[in-house]
Design a protein around this motif. Sequence first.
Motif, short mmCIF file in Angstrom:
data_model
loop_
_atom_site.label_atom_id
_atom_site.label_comp_id
_atom_site.label_asym_id
_atom_site.label_seq_id
_atom_site.Cartn_x
_atom_site.Cartn_y
_atom_site.Cartn_z
N PHE A 123 8.26 9.97 15.47
CA PHE A 123 8.02 10.51 14.14
C PHE A 123 7.01 11.66 14.22
N THR A 124 7.27 12.67 13.44
CA THR A 124 6.24 13.68 13.24
C THR A 124 5.29 13.15 12.19
N GLN A 164 -5.86 -4.38 8.45
CA GLN A 164 -4.63 -3.66 8.17
C GLN A 164 -3.61 -4.63 7.61
N GLY A 165 -3.08 -4.27 6.47
CA GLY A 165 -2.09 -5.13 5.84
C GLY A 165 -0.75 -5.05 6.56
N THR A 166 0.13 -6.01 6.20
CA THR A 166 1.45 -6.03 6.81
C THR A 166 2.21 -4.74 6.54
N GLY A 167 2.85 -4.22 7.58
CA GLY A 167 3.64 -3.00 7.41
C GLY A 167 2.83 -1.73 7.57
N LYS A 168 1.49 -1.87 7.74
CA LYS A 168 0.68 -0.67 7.94
C LYS A 168 0.60 -0.36 9.43
N VAL A 169 0.90 0.83 9.78
CA VAL A 169 0.91 1.22 11.19
C VAL A 169 0.14 2.52 11.36
N SER A 177 19.16 -1.03 5.84
CA SER A 177 20.19 0.01 5.92
C SER A 177 19.73 1.32 5.28
N GLY A 178 18.97 1.21 4.18
CA GLY A 178 18.49 2.43 3.54
C GLY A 178 17.54 3.20 4.43
N PHE A 179 16.63 2.44 5.08
CA PHE A 179 15.68 3.09 5.98
C PHE A 179 16.40 3.76 7.14
N ILE A 194 7.78 8.27 5.35
CA ILE A 194 8.05 6.83 5.48
C ILE A 194 7.12 6.03 4.58
N GLN A 195 5.84 6.47 4.53
CA GLN A 195 4.89 5.76 3.66
C GLN A 195 5.36 5.82 2.21
N ASP A 196 5.82 6.99 1.78
CA ASP A 196 6.33 7.10 0.41
C ASP A 196 7.56 6.21 0.21
N TYR A 197 8.42 6.16 1.21
CA TYR A 197 9.63 5.34 1.12
C TYR A 197 9.28 3.86 0.97
N VAL A 198 8.29 3.43 1.78
CA VAL A 198 7.89 2.02 1.75
C VAL A 198 7.30 1.66 0.40
N LYS A 199 6.53 2.62 -0.18
CA LYS A 199 5.95 2.35 -1.49
C LYS A 199 7.03 2.11 -2.54
#
Length: 626
Positions: free
Chosen positions: A592-593, A516-521, A614-616, A600-605
């Motif tokens: 999170f639902t 699993q890469g960094t930031g993957k949960v 702050s944006g998150f 969130i995944q789309d946001y991170v991309k």
Amino acid sequence: MGYEFAGWSRTPDGDAIENKGCKNLSYTDGDEVILYAKWKPARIRISLDSQGANLTPGTGVVFERYASGYFKNQELTSRFAGNRIQIPQKQRMDPSLPGGMRRQQFLGYFTEKDKKGYPFVLKDGLLMANINGKPAYTYFKEDSTVYAYWQDMYAIRFDPNLSEYDMEVLGKKTSVLCPAIRWAGQREDVTVSNGDAIIQNSQLADIYRFLGWSLTPKISSADEIILNEEMPAYTFHVQKDITLYAQWDTSYTVAYIGNGQSSGADYLETQGYITDIYTFATNDETENGAKFTKTAEKPAMDVATGQMQDDAGVPFTEQVKYRFLGWSMEPQKNGMAGHGIYTADTSRIAGSELILKAKEAAEKGAGEGILFGCLPSGYGLHSTPRPLKEGLADKKMPVIALYAVWDQYPQIFAADMYFPLVDAQNGVLTEGYLLNRVKATDYELISGANTEGMLNPGIDADNNTSFSIIDYQAEEFTSATQEINFTLTFRAKDAAGNISMKMVHVYLVDTSQKEQGTGKVRFISGKYADTLVQDSVWRSGTYAKTLAYVLGNKKTGEEYTEVTPLQQLFGMKPVKKPGSGVWTHVQEVWQFTHEQVLAIQDYVKTAGAGGDTSGFIGRFGHCRVQ
């Protein structure tokens, strides 16, 4: 005049020879025969001719006396004590009367037939002291006959006033005891006292309630009743036969009881007569508050977590509906065997049959059955009853208790599901497989062999039930190439036709072993952690420890609101105070639902991971619990 020749005797004081003429007297030739005449007092007899009456023995000769000139005792007479005779009784055939006989009134004895001549005995039995100006006994100079005179009496008869159908209901052999005929002389005032009509049928005697007597078979109001318990006597001036007609009350009241309803008010419906056909009430909105409905709060499974209670131990619940099936004399559906369910559409029953069924139910102790002059114990327990239209007519009014029959809808216990993607691709997730991971129950199926009332998957012809997934498509699973989620709707139908449905999300999770890469949960429910295949990255190394650590996260020191006894009475329960308590593993808690995770995944991309948060926080900060 004073003597009558009685015969001859051989001696002056001897007995008279029976043959007065002495034609066969034997004597010796040459002997002198002396015969002495014998005399007896002359008597005048007065005899009674009752003209066909049933005489009382001893009243045939009313009087005798010795003729004048009898030297021993000219006043010697024979008469009745108190100068009265016993009044004879007479009746004649009359087919128009019960028993076929009419009584006749004795009006006295007369010196000639048909009430002609002079009266000799009055109608009360007293011998006349004088006849035509002479003392009664000196009027007659020879043996004489006096003649009774009779006159028809009027009958005051009591008619049970029951129709042929009434007698069919009661039974042809049932007898109805009415007071005996009262007899009255013509144009007499006669006071008649009350007497009840009594039906000798133990099953229905208390249904045919005697009201009193009237002068006509049909009456328009109770004011036409002239004789009953409240009016115990009535005086008639009799000029003809009189018939008094029994009046009956055979009406009954039906109590319609919602039987644990959540809406609708219990009510009474006064019906006609026992000989009427009875049609059961509908359960609709035809009258204010008439319709009964029922729901109940039942334990349920939380769709999101699959748990039966929350972290505080408070059970999850849901409102379960009930279907109205009809009416029964038994409150509990599982005790209705033999009592039947009645509906307005299919059931028309004779009032007499309904009464007998209610009596049978009462005798067996199956519910209230039938009561008299009071309401069933279940009446008004779950509602304020509708105002009575007529109420209970009297303390003897029969009340039949009819309870609403309810059939509980099935319950489906299901939650969101997580499955390995590979199982979906390999065809493991069949409809049967998925149905076996969900439970559907029907209260009416509960038995010793099926303690939970479980519905069998598929179509169960024996129980007339079914349990299926209405939107299941196998290719949705076998054709999946990546993590995906979609909904499934479970459908349960019971024998009464009640249908329940529950929608859940199904998540296909890619559990293949990879770094699993960094930031993957990955987020996964603790309930479905065991669905991860053995070679999953989450079952090895630090990933397994991290997963166990996160899933085991608990909050301590939580505080709850206080609930007063009055609030408890209305069903209020303590709830957690927002923000109270401390998490054991982390300082911040986010929830999170699945849809939010995808967002969130789309946001991170787009924004990347790390850097300015702050944006998150501005977009997803509302997901932070603590």
